[in-house]
Design an enzyme around this catalytic site. Structure first.
Site, PDB file in Angstrom:
ATOM      1  N   VAL A 104       0.817  -1.215   0.000  1.00 50.43           N
ATOM      2  CA  VAL A 104       0.000   0.000   0.000  1.00 50.43           C
ATOM      3  C   VAL A 104       0.853   1.269   0.000  1.00 50.43           C
ATOM      4  O   VAL A 104       0.352   2.354  -0.268  1.00 50.43           O
ATOM      5  CB  VAL A 104      -0.972   0.020   1.198  1.00 50.43           C
ATOM      6  N   LYS A 105       2.133   1.156   0.346  1.00 46.31           N
ATOM      7  CA  LYS A 105       3.095   2.270   0.331  1.00 46.31           C
ATOM      8  C   LYS A 105       2.520   3.530   0.973  1.00 46.31           C
ATOM      9  O   LYS A 105       2.631   4.640   0.439  1.00 46.31           O
ATOM     10  CB  LYS A 105       3.560   2.550  -1.095  1.00 46.31           C
ATOM     11  N   ARG A 106       1.951   3.372   2.140  1.00 46.80           N
ATOM     12  CA  ARG A 106       1.390   4.517   2.839  1.00 46.80           C
ATOM     13  C   ARG A 106       2.493   5.304   3.537  1.00 46.80           C
ATOM     14  O   ARG A 106       3.494   4.747   3.969  1.00 46.80           O
ATOM     15  CB  ARG A 106       0.343   4.063   3.861  1.00 46.80           C
TER      16      ARG A 106
END
Length: 313
Positions: A104-106
């Site tokens: 998700v590369k938040r």
């Protein structure tokens, strides 16, 4: 959860995570036709096709691997219906006892980062009830907003015994534009990815499993020399290694990502497995038997990595 991931890697003998990154060009025509017949050529029809595609692949490979990595953008492109397919995929994989690493590369700050962490890994209070959102086991996190963007995730990891993989040196060709920039600090002039790696090791020291930290790192297979350096900088961090197969990485490139115990890394392949039937070496399976091709690709990847690791010893 890092302990479970390690146990499953040992049991399967496969330090492999399969990226469930579906696009419609990967989904066989017979699956699309069936979904469109029921829901039309709509986002709901596309989401149904993706879900059936994922489910069939998982049914054919879950006994071979420890983990899967669904990339959330491939589901978000279909809006709410796509996110429902994402949730169904996460739940189904967990039913199969697979570890789920959500890509998700938040990365944000304050309450926003807290909300991301709770939504993906923790629990949110609704009235007097604690509810879970997506409930994955690990997520990927972008560290470039600093520690106040990462620490909310670490807090939830400590509470839930789950984990994160922090972007350190990514596999894409232009990663060096930022990540290789030389930074002057109190030690020496060093590339930024080394400094981020040191920070990952420091964060991880606060959040240890039995032998490895809940805080891991993302380091691309396409940069084996940097992987060797980062392995030394982060001895207790599990490294998630994208870039195998379709992006050019191969088993021989990967040995330095592992520690001497044969652990410490898990290698991702996405389209190289889920779309294996479209590759020449697996064309014999045909589109109807796409999931059998995926199984064959997993077995080939497992052998490639095992041979590379044995040659190191």
């Amino acid at each position: 959860m890092i302990n479970k991931l390690i146990d499953k890697i040992k049991k399967t003998g496969a330090p492999i995570v399969v990226g469930l990154d579906p696009t419609m060009k990967f989904v066989p025509e017979h699956i699309q036709k069936k979904a469109f017949a029921e829901y039309g050529e709509t986002t709901k029809g596309a989401a149904e096709a993706v879900w059936q595609y994922n489910k069939t692949i998982v049914d054919h490979i879950y006994d071979l691997i420890p983990a899967v990595k669904p990339q959330i953008a491939m589901y978000e492109q279909f809006g709410i219906e796509g996110m429902i397919a994402f949730q169904k995929t996460v739940e189904y994989c967990k039913q199969k006892d697979l570890v789920v690493i959500a890509d998700v590369k938040r990365g944000d700050i304050g309450s926003t980062s807290e909300a991301y962490a709770v939504g993906h890994l923790g629990q949110v209070k609704v009235g007097n009830t604690m509810c879970r959102g997506f409930d994955e086991d690990f997520v990927t996190v972008n560290p470039y907003l600093g520690s106040d963007g990462v620490k909310p995730f670490i807090k939830v990891c400590q509470e839930e015994k789950k984990g994160i993989f922090v972007l350190v040196k990514t596999s894409n060709p232009s990663s060096g534009e930022m990540q290789d920039r030389i930074i002057r600090d109190d030690k020496a002039d060093r590339p930024l990815y080394e400094i981020v790696g040191e920070q990952v090791a420091a964060w991880g020291a606060e959040c240890m499993g039995d032998s490895y930290s809940y805080v891991g790192a993302v380091v691309g297979a396409t940069y084996p020399e940097q992987g060797k350096i980062l392995r030394e900088i982060m001895p207790k961090a599990f490294i998630l290694v994208p870039g195998y197969g379709a992006q050019g990485g191969k088993g021989a490139d990967l040995v330095h990502f592992f520690n001497e115990d044969g652990l410490g890394a898990i290698i991702n392949s996405s389209r190289g497995i889920i779309a294996a039937y479209q590759q020449e070496q697996y064309a014999k399976y045909g589109e109807e038997n796409f999931a059998d091709a995926s199984r064959a690709a997993v077995l080939a990847m497992k052998e490639d990595i095992a041979q590379a690791l044995s040659s190191r010893n």
